[in-house]
Design a protein around this motif. Structure first.
Motif, PDB file in Angstrom:
ATOM      1  N   PHE A   1       0.839  -1.194   0.000  1.00  0.00           N
ATOM      2  CA  PHE A   1       0.000   0.000   0.000  1.00  0.00           C
ATOM      3  C   PHE A   1       0.870   1.239   0.000  1.00  0.00           C
ATOM      4  CE2 PHE A   1      -4.408  -0.456   0.059  1.00  0.00           C
ATOM      5  CZ  PHE A   1      -4.726  -1.657   0.651  1.00  0.00           C
ATOM      6  N   SER A   2       0.447   2.232  -0.753  1.00  0.00           N
ATOM      7  CA  SER A   2       1.180   3.483  -0.767  1.00  0.00           C
ATOM      8  C   SER A   2       0.221   4.581  -1.192  1.00  0.00           C
ATOM      9  CB  SER A   2       2.324   3.379  -1.773  1.00  0.00           C
ATOM     10  OG  SER A   2       3.432   4.039  -1.299  1.00  0.00           O
ATOM     11  N   ILE A   3       0.401   5.768  -0.599  1.00  0.00           N
ATOM     12  CA  ILE A   3      -0.515   6.868  -0.920  1.00  0.00           C
ATOM     13  C   ILE A   3      -0.331   7.276  -2.369  1.00  0.00           C
ATOM     14  CG2 ILE A   3      -1.028   9.282  -0.428  1.00  0.00           C
ATOM     15  CD1 ILE A   3      -0.450   8.769   2.440  1.00  0.00           C
ATOM     16  N   ASP A   4      -1.449   7.394  -3.081  1.00  0.00           N
ATOM     17  CA  ASP A   4      -1.358   7.708  -4.499  1.00  0.00           C
ATOM     18  C   ASP A   4      -2.073   8.998  -4.885  1.00  0.00           C
ATOM     19  OD1 ASP A   4      -2.126   6.225  -7.613  1.00  0.00           O
ATOM     20  OD2 ASP A   4      -0.146   6.613  -6.787  1.00  0.00           O
ATOM     21  N   THR A   5      -3.195   9.268  -4.226  1.00  0.00           N
ATOM     22  CA  THR A   5      -3.955  10.482  -4.550  1.00  0.00           C
ATOM     23  C   THR A   5      -4.156  11.253  -3.266  1.00  0.00           C
ATOM     24  OG1 THR A   5      -5.214   9.056  -6.013  1.00  0.00           O
ATOM     25  CG2 THR A   5      -5.996  11.296  -5.755  1.00  0.00           C
ATOM     26  N   VAL A   6      -3.953  12.585  -3.316  1.00  0.00           N
ATOM     27  CA  VAL A   6      -4.137  13.394  -2.108  1.00  0.00           C
ATOM     28  C   VAL A   6      -5.083  14.530  -2.428  1.00  0.00           C
ATOM     29  CG1 VAL A   6      -2.978  14.654  -0.273  1.00  0.00           C
ATOM     30  CG2 VAL A   6      -1.744  12.888  -1.507  1.00  0.00           C
ATOM     31  N   ARG A   7      -6.075  14.715  -1.557  1.00  0.00           N
ATOM     32  CA  ARG A   7      -7.003  15.850  -1.721  1.00  0.00           C
ATOM     33  C   ARG A   7      -6.722  16.819  -0.577  1.00  0.00           C
ATOM     34  NH1 ARG A   7      -9.636  11.222  -2.958  1.00  0.00           N
ATOM     35  NH2 ARG A   7     -10.149  10.815  -0.767  1.00  0.00           N
ATOM     36  N   PHE A   8      -6.121  17.936  -0.900  1.00  0.00           N
ATOM     37  CA  PHE A   8      -5.744  18.891   0.147  1.00  0.00           C
ATOM     38  C   PHE A   8      -6.933  19.760   0.525  1.00  0.00           C
ATOM     39  CE2 PHE A   8      -1.299  18.410   0.907  1.00  0.00           C
ATOM     40  CZ  PHE A   8      -0.827  17.772  -0.225  1.00  0.00           C
ATOM     41  N   VAL A   9      -7.166  19.854   1.827  1.00  0.00           N
ATOM     42  CA  VAL A   9      -8.184  20.775   2.317  1.00  0.00           C
ATOM     43  C   VAL A   9      -7.515  22.113   2.635  1.00  0.00           C
ATOM     44  CG1 VAL A   9      -9.811  21.222   4.173  1.00  0.00           C
ATOM     45  CG2 VAL A   9      -9.592  18.920   3.221  1.00  0.00           C
ATOM     46  N   GLU A  10      -6.385  22.003   3.351  1.00  0.00           N
ATOM     47  CA  GLU A  10      -5.607  23.221   3.576  1.00  0.00           C
ATOM     48  C   GLU A  10      -4.129  22.889   3.606  1.00  0.00           C
ATOM     49  OE1 GLU A  10      -6.806  25.693   6.781  1.00  0.00           O
ATOM     50  OE2 GLU A  10      -4.939  26.844   6.757  1.00  0.00           O
ATOM     51  N   ASN A  11      -3.326  23.684   2.922  1.00  0.00           N
ATOM     52  CA  ASN A  11      -1.876  23.522   2.981  1.00  0.00           C
ATOM     53  C   ASN A  11      -1.256  24.903   3.003  1.00  0.00           C
ATOM     54  OD1 ASN A  11       0.790  22.828   2.739  1.00  0.00           O
ATOM     55  ND2 ASN A  11       0.658  22.278   0.576  1.00  0.00           N
ATOM     56  N   SER A  12      -1.035  25.415   4.201  1.00  0.00           N
ATOM     57  CA  SER A  12      -0.398  26.729   4.286  1.00  0.00           C
ATOM     58  C   SER A  12       1.046  26.580   4.764  1.00  0.00           C
ATOM     59  CB  SER A  12      -1.186  27.659   5.213  1.00  0.00           C
ATOM     60  OG  SER A  12      -1.728  26.927   6.269  1.00  0.00           O
ATOM     61  N   SER A  13       1.623  25.399   4.521  1.00  0.00           N
ATOM     62  CA  SER A  13       3.017  25.194   4.923  1.00  0.00           C
ATOM     63  C   SER A  13       3.941  25.743   3.839  1.00  0.00           C
ATOM     64  CB  SER A  13       3.268  23.699   5.094  1.00  0.00           C
ATOM     65  OG  SER A  13       3.181  23.081   3.835  1.00  0.00           O
TER      66      SER A  13
ATOM     67  N   THR B   1       1.706  -0.425   6.510  1.00  0.00           N
ATOM     68  CA  THR B   1       1.602  -1.870   6.733  1.00  0.00           C
ATOM     69  C   THR B   1       0.535  -2.424   5.809  1.00  0.00           C
ATOM     70  OG1 THR B   1      -0.012  -1.545   8.476  1.00  0.00           O
ATOM     71  CG2 THR B   1       2.281  -1.683   9.137  1.00  0.00           C
ATOM     72  N   THR B   2       0.813  -3.591   5.277  1.00  0.00           N
ATOM     73  CA  THR B   2      -0.054  -4.138   4.237  1.00  0.00           C
ATOM     74  C   THR B   2      -0.505  -5.545   4.585  1.00  0.00           C
ATOM     75  OG1 THR B   2       1.238  -2.897   2.628  1.00  0.00           O
ATOM     76  CG2 THR B   2      -0.178  -4.614   1.774  1.00  0.00           C
ATOM     77  N   PRO B   3      -1.793  -5.726   4.903  1.00  0.00           N
ATOM     78  CA  PRO B   3      -2.292  -7.092   5.101  1.00  0.00           C
ATOM     79  C   PRO B   3      -2.705  -7.676   3.754  1.00  0.00           C
ATOM     80  CG  PRO B   3      -3.965  -5.497   5.766  1.00  0.00           C
ATOM     81  CD  PRO B   3      -2.846  -4.718   5.166  1.00  0.00           C
ATOM     82  N   LEU B   4      -1.818  -8.462   3.145  1.00  0.00           N
ATOM     83  CA  LEU B   4      -2.045  -8.868   1.756  1.00  0.00           C
ATOM     84  C   LEU B   4      -3.246  -9.779   1.563  1.00  0.00           C
ATOM     85  CD1 LEU B   4       1.606  -9.289   0.574  1.00  0.00           C
ATOM     86  CD2 LEU B   4      -0.095  -7.784  -0.402  1.00  0.00           C
ATOM     87  N   ASP B   5      -3.668 -10.476   2.617  1.00  0.00           N
ATOM     88  CA  ASP B   5      -4.786 -11.395   2.436  1.00  0.00           C
ATOM     89  C   ASP B   5      -6.112 -10.682   2.302  1.00  0.00           C
ATOM     90  OD1 ASP B   5      -3.289 -13.860   4.548  1.00  0.00           O
ATOM     91  OD2 ASP B   5      -3.559 -13.873   2.381  1.00  0.00           O
ATOM     92  N   ASP B   6      -6.196  -9.444   2.819  1.00  0.00           N
ATOM     93  CA  ASP B   6      -7.507  -8.800   2.861  1.00  0.00           C
ATOM     94  C   ASP B   6      -7.809  -7.923   1.659  1.00  0.00           C
ATOM     95  OD1 ASP B   6      -6.947  -8.124   6.384  1.00  0.00           O
ATOM     96  OD2 ASP B   6      -7.542  -9.946   5.337  1.00  0.00           O
ATOM     97  N   PHE B   7      -6.807  -7.647   0.843  1.00  0.00           N
ATOM     98  CA  PHE B   7      -7.032  -6.706  -0.244  1.00  0.00           C
ATOM     99  C   PHE B   7      -6.517  -7.253  -1.552  1.00  0.00           C
ATOM    100  CE2 PHE B   7      -8.474  -3.082   2.121  1.00  0.00           C
ATOM    101  CZ  PHE B   7      -7.920  -3.244   3.370  1.00  0.00           C
ATOM    102  N   GLU B   8      -7.060  -6.701  -2.636  1.00  0.00           N
ATOM    103  CA  GLU B   8      -6.592  -7.079  -3.973  1.00  0.00           C
ATOM    104  C   GLU B   8      -5.882  -5.910  -4.602  1.00  0.00           C
ATOM    105  OE1 GLU B   8     -10.057 -10.059  -5.392  1.00  0.00           O
ATOM    106  OE2 GLU B   8      -9.540  -8.356  -6.684  1.00  0.00           O
ATOM    107  N   VAL B   9      -5.062  -6.204  -5.613  1.00  0.00           N
ATOM    108  CA  VAL B   9      -4.325  -5.133  -6.284  1.00  0.00           C
ATOM    109  C   VAL B   9      -5.312  -4.147  -6.893  1.00  0.00           C
ATOM    110  CG1 VAL B   9      -2.812  -4.630  -8.220  1.00  0.00           C
ATOM    111  CG2 VAL B   9      -2.319  -6.550  -6.748  1.00  0.00           C
ATOM    112  N   GLY B  10      -5.118  -2.866  -6.607  1.00  0.00           N
ATOM    113  CA  GLY B  10      -5.997  -1.849  -7.154  1.00  0.00           C
ATOM    114  C   GLY B  10      -6.965  -1.286  -6.141  1.00  0.00           C
ATOM    115  N   GLU B  11      -7.135  -1.973  -5.022  1.00  0.00           N
ATOM    116  CA  GLU B  11      -8.066  -1.458  -4.022  1.00  0.00           C
ATOM    117  C   GLU B  11      -7.456  -0.306  -3.251  1.00  0.00           C
ATOM    118  OE1 GLU B  11      -9.793  -5.675  -2.665  1.00  0.00           O
ATOM    119  OE2 GLU B  11     -10.558  -3.950  -1.568  1.00  0.00           O
ATOM    120  N   THR B  12      -8.295   0.588  -2.734  1.00  0.00           N
ATOM    121  CA  THR B  12      -7.765   1.745  -2.016  1.00  0.00           C
ATOM    122  C   THR B  12      -8.268   1.788  -0.582  1.00  0.00           C
ATOM    123  OG1 THR B  12      -9.588   3.119  -2.736  1.00  0.00           O
ATOM    124  CG2 THR B  12      -7.606   3.181  -4.079  1.00  0.00           C
ATOM    125  N   VAL B  13      -7.492   2.519   0.224  1.00  0.00           N
ATOM    126  CA  VAL B  13      -7.823   2.748   1.622  1.00  0.00           C
ATOM    127  C   VAL B  13      -7.693   4.247   1.842  1.00  0.00           C
ATOM    128  CG1 VAL B  13      -6.934   2.448   3.962  1.00  0.00           C
ATOM    129  CG2 VAL B  13      -7.062   0.499   2.443  1.00  0.00           C
TER     130      VAL B  13
END
Lengths: 249, 94
Positions: A43-55, A72-84
């Motif tokens: 798992f890795s973050i791929d899309t980010v929707r910023f609400v506020e970024n004043s940094s 951390t990736t529990p491989l048994d519970d997810f399939e390739v392409g699914e998002t969290v």
């Protein structure tokens, strides 16, 4: 035809392991190494929707840093392409750490809590919602599960005689794992990687033990080394099964 | 993976294995060379972005009456045996 593989684990941690395998061909060893690096998905973050970024960092730069945070990736519970979905809300003066990220699924959390994302000063705020996707390392390096996977031949040390007298002994550096003449496996760190320390005053010959490889595996925290190796083997197995099926048609 | 046979005779086979890379093809080639009845086996793949064929092409030559497609099936079977044995050996060592 059964293959006699003999696996011996020399060192083992949560995230790294050193083990010896006897009976492997170089092609198979490389195949497993490549599968560990590129084919086991994380798992890795791929899309980010910023609400506020004043940094002080702009959105895309923070997005890059977020993508590289191991989850951390529990491989048994997810399939390739699914998002969290994940979210973060930190207001300055403070530093936003990976530990501040909240997730919708308790099994998918940052593997390390102490990765700083950005330091926020007074009146600066970082608030976003992100999607982490399960993909393989082939798609993007941030999705790699195995970060330092390598193998070498196991080397056997044979003492062939005494070093010539009056010769200055230069350090004879050798890294990895050696097999002594008694068949004992020693990690070279134990004698500072210098053969002249282990065999002082002797002349030694270093010989590769055929078909025996020492794997040095390190994960980024997405899963344990055991899971990484086993999944990599499964991935090659799945492909061979698919080929057998398609050829028999 | 998608298979596409380019050339096939009773003794020779050239087949495109789309969607794979060295990770699997090298292991398969090794297993083919250990299979009885296989005279020659290799795979060719061009680099990505080279502007041509980037999917690997497997070439197998057999002797002694073994059909090349059967040789590939046997080699895949052999790879599965290897992976199964390695899996068990690794689990046993844990």
């Amino acid at each position: 035809m059964t293959n006699e593989f003999d696996v011996e684990i020399i060192e083992r941690d949560d995230r790294s392991a050193l083990f010896v395998v006897r009976g492997l061909t170089p092609a198979f060893a490389n195949g497993i190494r490549r599968a560990m690096v590129a084919d086991v998905p994380t798992f890795s973050i791929d899309t980010v929707r910023f609400v506020e970024n004043s940094s002080v960092m702009f959105d895309e730069m923070i997005g890059l840093r977020l993508g590289l945070v191991p989850l951390t990736t529990p491989l048994d519970d997810f399939e390739v392409g699914e998002t969290v979905t994940l979210a973060l809300d930190v207001e300055g003066p403070a530093t936003a750490y990976s530990g501040d990220i909240e997730t919708s699924v308790p099994e998918v959390v940052p593997a390390d809590e102490n990765i700083p994302i950005i330091e926020l000063k007074e009146n600066q705020r970082l608030e976003f919602e992100a999607d982490a996707v399960l993909e393989s390392g082939k798609v993007h390096a941030k999705q790699q599960g195995g970060v330092a996977v390598g193998y070498r031949h196991l080397q056997r040390i044979e003492v062939v005689g005494d070093a010539p007298e009056f010769d200055e002994q230069e350090p004879n550096i050798l890294r990895g794992v050696i097999e002594t003449e008694d068949g004992e496996l020693v990690v070279t760190d134990e004698f500072d990687n210098d053969l002249t320390q282990r065999y002082p005053g002797k002349e030694v010959e270093v010989v590769d033990v055929p078909d025996t490889f020492v794997f040095d595996v390190e994960t980024d925290g997405s899963f344990t080394v055991d899971e990484l190796v086993l999944r990599a083997i499964e991935s090659i197995d799945a492909r061979a099964a698919e080929l057998e099926e398609k050829v028999s048609v | 993976m998608e298979l596409r046979v380019i050339d096939k005779t009773d003794e020779e086979l050239r087949m495109e294995v789309a969607g794979e890379d060295h990770t699997f093809m090298n292991v398969l080639k090794g297993a083919l060379l250990e299979t009885e009845g296989v005279a020659a086996a290799t795979y060719d793949v061009n680099p990505e972005q080279s502007g041509g064929q980037t999917d690997p092409i497997l070439s197998v030559k057999t002797e002694g009456g073994l059909d090349p497609l059967d040789a590939v099936a046997e080699a895949s079977r052999r790879v599965q045996d290897m992976t199964a044995d390695f899996y068990d050996a690794f689990e046993a060592a844990l």
